[in-house]
Enzyme design. Structure first.
Site, PDB file in Angstrom:
ATOM      1  N   ASP A 144      -8.439  -6.271  -5.262  1.00  0.00           N
ATOM      2  CA  ASP A 144      -8.058  -4.950  -4.771  1.00  0.00           C
ATOM      3  C   ASP A 144      -8.617  -3.893  -5.709  1.00  0.00           C
ATOM      4  O   ASP A 144      -8.135  -3.717  -6.819  1.00  0.00           O
ATOM      5  CB  ASP A 144      -6.529  -4.853  -4.701  1.00  0.00           C
ATOM      6  CG  ASP A 144      -6.024  -3.548  -4.091  1.00  0.00           C
ATOM      7  OD1 ASP A 144      -6.841  -2.622  -3.882  1.00  0.00           O
ATOM      8  OD2 ASP A 144      -4.821  -3.459  -3.809  1.00  0.00           O
ATOM      9  N   HIS A 180      -8.010  -5.040  -0.748  1.00  0.00           N
ATOM     10  CA  HIS A 180      -6.704  -4.388  -0.663  1.00  0.00           C
ATOM     11  C   HIS A 180      -5.878  -4.874   0.522  1.00  0.00           C
ATOM     12  O   HIS A 180      -4.656  -4.994   0.441  1.00  0.00           O
ATOM     13  CB  HIS A 180      -6.920  -2.868  -0.567  1.00  0.00           C
ATOM     14  CG  HIS A 180      -5.669  -2.086  -0.382  1.00  0.00           C
ATOM     15  ND1 HIS A 180      -4.702  -1.988  -1.363  1.00  0.00           N
ATOM     16  CD2 HIS A 180      -5.199  -1.362   0.674  1.00  0.00           C
ATOM     17  CE1 HIS A 180      -3.712  -1.230  -0.925  1.00  0.00           C
ATOM     18  NE2 HIS A 180      -3.983  -0.847   0.311  1.00  0.00           N
ATOM     19  N   SER A 196       0.830  -1.191   0.000  1.00  0.00           N
ATOM     20  CA  SER A 196       0.000   0.000   0.000  1.00  0.00           C
ATOM     21  C   SER A 196       0.875   1.255   0.000  1.00  0.00           C
ATOM     22  O   SER A 196       1.750   1.399  -0.850  1.00  0.00           O
ATOM     23  CB  SER A 196      -0.954  -0.034   1.201  1.00  0.00           C
ATOM     24  OG  SER A 196      -1.944   0.964   1.104  1.00  0.00           O
TER      25      SER A 196
END
Length: 394
Positions: free
Chosen positions: A337, A370, A171
């Site tokens: 995601d 995610h 991320s």
């Protein structure tokens, strides 16, 4: 310059496959008049970086791996702070980091530092401004992902490490990985950016702006000057609820909640909690405000929105020179995601290949969204273990 300890060591073990009991360390640098110069041109100092280490640094200091955490994460990536508490919370990547694990602390010295701008030990908006003796608040200068990496570089230099075996993160941590490769290519032997992007889409910026406005609209925010008074907990909780939705997937939410009611058999016909998913989000928001600072949320989301590698990826060309051919990339994405979709990971792979990089890519089929890289998964563990073993000279 100060640090809790200069020698990187491992404290007594807890479970046999854990790094055991660990402690936070701090490094302070950029003392005036030699402040850290940020990308905005502002100067900041002194700067404290909180970090943890796992494993032992080799005599040649050539076995170090840097872990970059996601934006509301911290330096506690593995191990425990207590050896006698049954419910001691392990680090956020406990399943990945440890003896014999994907990132093997029998082989590597692993370092994880809290990012600049955070509220988890490193200098950020809630830190004391030495010029006023009060928390910075909105007087804290705007920083970028690049500034976070510059601060990490100062720590790595302090530890006497000239080259990293790998920089790994997911991320916003993945953004830091990419920034390391652009800023300090000669220090990075390999890189593993996970569930990340070269720059935010309009959708990602929009969700971050909604989160920021939720905080700013809270009457207790008081233009960021709320320290010592009522905090903007409601706004921060809503911001977390918005963000948490983007970390999941439609399938994960359907499986976990569906339209099931929360402790009732019929609708309440008011604006209380009816559905389990409502209860879950409120719980996540309430839990979040107990550990995170609203101003840090503002600064870090903005820094991630500013990040843009697309116009700078050509600078990676220097890694492709013959004497740098041993540098390698492993780009990992997740099929569900929707915050940083796989097509963005593929754009990154193509950009890296255009500059002659040695790039491997894997999309992991998973319906968790995610946040899947934070969930134990042998596929991810085996990917990272195998990639690290394949780095020449490692």
């Amino acid at each position: 310059m100060t640090t809790d300890q200069h020698n990187i060591t491992e404290l007594p073990s807890r479970p046999h496959d854990s790094v055991g009991v660990v402690k936070k360390q701090q490094y302070t640098f950029a003392h005036p008049p030699e402040e850290l110069v940020l990308e905005s041109g502002a100067r900041l100092g002194p700067v404290t970086i909180t970090f943890e280490t796992y494993g032992t640094l080799s005599p040649n200091r050539d076995n170090a791996i840097l872990i970059a955490h996601a934006f509301t994460g911290d330096s506690h990536a593995a191990g425990y702070y207590s050896s006698d508490s049954e419910d001691a919370k392990p680090g956020w990547w406990e399943f990945m980091i440890g003896p014999g694990k994907g990132i093997d602390t029998d082989r590597y010295c692993v370092i994880c530092s809290n990012i600049l701008g955070s509220c988890m030990g490193s200098t950020g908006p809630s830190s004391i401004n030495p010029d006023t003796g009060e928390p910075y608040g909105m007087e804290f200068p705007m920083m970028t992902i690049g500034d976070m990496v510059t601060a990490q570089k100062a720590l790595i230099d302090h530890l006497g490490i000239e080259k990293l075996v790998s920089v790994i993160g997911g991320s916003v941590g993945g953004m830091q990985v990419l920034e390391w490769c652009v800023r300090y290519p000669n220090m990075v032997r390999s890189a593993i950016p996970i569930a990340t992007t070269m720059r935010h889409s309009a959708l990602a910026i929009a969700f971050n702006e909604i989160a920021r406005q939720a905080i700013i609209a809270d009457p207790n925010w008081n233009n960021g000057d709320y320290y010592g008074t009522e905090k903007p907990d409601l706004g921060l909780a809503v911001a977390r609820m918005v963000g948490h939705v983007t970390y999941l997937s439609d399938e994960a939410m359907r499986r976990k909640f569906g339209r099931r009611l929360q402790d009732k058999n019929d609708f309440s016909y008011d604006f209380g909690v009816d559905f389990q998913v409502e209860s879950y989000l409120r719980h996540q928001g309430t839990k979040f405000v107990q550990r995170f600072d609203a101003n840090s949320m503002l600064y870090i989301t903005k820094a991630s929105d500013y990040f843009d590698l697309k116009d700078r990826v050509s600078t990676l060309q220097c890694i492709a020179e013959p004497h740098r051919s041993h540098s390698k990339f492993l780009v990992i994405s997740y099929s569900s995601d929707w915050l940083y979709p796989t097509y963005q990971a593929k754009e990154l792979v193509q950009a890296l290949k255009r500059t002659g990089q040695d790039v491997s890519f894997c999309e992991i089929e998973a319906d968790c969204g995610h946040d899947a890289f934070l969930i134990p998964d042998e596929r991810l563990t085996n990917l990272i273990r195998g990639f690290l073993h394949g780095i020449p000279g490692n």
